[in-house]
Enzyme design. Structure first.
Site, PDB file in Angstrom:
ATOM      1  N   HIS A 102      65.660 117.506  -4.878  1.00  0.00           N
ATOM      2  CA  HIS A 102      66.624 118.285  -5.675  1.00  0.00           C
ATOM      3  C   HIS A 102      67.884 118.479  -4.847  1.00  0.00           C
ATOM      4  CE1 HIS A 102      68.494 121.542  -7.871  1.00  0.00           C
ATOM      5  NE2 HIS A 102      67.760 121.165  -8.906  1.00  0.00           N
ATOM      6  N   GLU A 151      71.321 114.562 -12.009  1.00  0.00           N
ATOM      7  CA  GLU A 151      72.002 115.866 -12.120  1.00  0.00           C
ATOM      8  C   GLU A 151      73.253 115.874 -11.239  1.00  0.00           C
ATOM      9  OE1 GLU A 151      68.749 119.140 -12.834  1.00  0.00           O
ATOM     10  OE2 GLU A 151      69.014 118.793 -10.709  1.00  0.00           O
TER      11      GLU A 151
HETATM   12  O1  G3P Z   1      66.869 121.615 -11.556  1.00  0.00           O
HETATM   13  C1  G3P Z   1      67.682 121.995 -12.605  1.00  0.00           C
HETATM   14  C2  G3P Z   1      69.065 122.083 -12.245  1.00  0.00           C
HETATM   15  O2  G3P Z   1      69.506 121.843 -10.982  1.00  0.00           O
HETATM   16  C3  G3P Z   1      70.071 122.323 -13.274  1.00  0.00           C
HETATM   17  O3  G3P Z   1      70.383 123.666 -13.131  1.00  0.00           O
HETATM   18  O4  G3P Z   1      71.235 125.803 -13.861  1.00  0.00           O
HETATM   19  O5  G3P Z   1      72.512 123.730 -14.363  1.00  0.00           O
HETATM   20  O6  G3P Z   1      70.372 124.181 -15.556  1.00  0.00           O
HETATM   21  P1  G3P Z   1      71.169 124.392 -14.306  1.00  0.00           P
END
Ligand code: G3P
Length: 234
Positions: A102, A151
């Site tokens: 992550h 992400e």
């Molecule tokens: O692991 C999920 C993540 O990093 C996204 O976070 O708060 O943008 O949904 P968020």
């Protein structure tokens, strides 16, 4: 795999909730949110999974029937390793697998691969995270995990979803990963807040979402979960 996959199997499309270390999602909060997610998944017919902090792994895996994942593991055998979370400790407590790499808990690529292999050897699932299309494709080819979550770090925790701000990242990752590791399913996350964000992510080819602050930091997590669930059904 569908919404009824077993406690150790992630169905798709999946609503994967990472609780991170948000205060409302620690201790009893993790259990309450987990129960709400499980209940909503059944009600909407959507596959769900949850990644609580390490301290709540055992409690949630005993109390819930949906897959429970660690947020991170250290790719080492059991032994003299103070403060590490080793894969063997997950299988011992009914945990389904782990997020890896992550953006808030990065690992060097050889350790990601080692962790994927160790988890797989124990029948556990890996959700490898990547911050960009290039990293996603590289890690998919190198590690061949069951899931790859893309992400963009600059969108994490914000209010603009990756599926709106950077749709090309999702589409490109789906294509690139399919080419190098057909077994790997692509999830997306970062800034996912609404049902519409989810709907667009699925339309772009993602097999689910990895979401955190929309629920884990929400005043009303049940309502936030329901809002996101609608995106799986539209
Ligand atoms: O692991 C999920 C993540 O990093 C996204 O976070 O708060 O943008 O949904 P968020």
């Amino acid at each position: 795999m569908g919404p009824t996959a077993g406690a150790r199997e992630l169905g798709t499309p999946v609503f994967l909730l990472n609780l991170k270390s948000y205060l409302p999602a620690l201790g009893n909060g993790a259990l309450t949110i987990g129960r709400r997610l499980q209940h909503a998944g059944r009600r909407f017919g959507v596959a769900t999974a949850i990644a609580p902090s390490a301290a709540s792994l055992e409690t949630l895996s005993r109390a819930l029937s949906i897959p429970v994942l660690a947020q991170h593991v250290d790719p080492f055998d059991p032994g003299a390793r103070t403060g590490f979370l080793v894969p063997a400790s997950l299988s011992a407590t009914g945990v389904a697998g782990s997020l890896l790499n992550h953006s808030e808990r990065r690992l060097p690529p050889p350790q990601v691969r080692e962790a994927v292999n160790m988890l797989r050897a124990s029948g556990l699932v890996s959700v490898v995270c990547a911050g960009s299309l290039a990293e996603a494709t590289r890690l998919a080819r190198y590690c061949r995990p069951e899931f790859l979550a893309v992400e963009p770090p600059e969108l994490i925790g914000g209010n603009i979803s990756v599926s709106v701000a950077r749709p090309e990242v999702i589409q490109g990752t789906v294509r690139g990963v399919r080419r190098v590791s057909p077994r790997t399913q692509v999830l997306c996350g970062a800034g996912v807040k609404t049902g519409e964000d989810v709907r667009r992510a699925l339309e772009l080819g993602a097999k689910g979402i990895l979401v955190s602050s929309a629920v884990a930091a929400a005043q009303d997590p049940a309502r936030a979960i329901a809002e996101l669930m609608h995106g799986f059904k539209s």
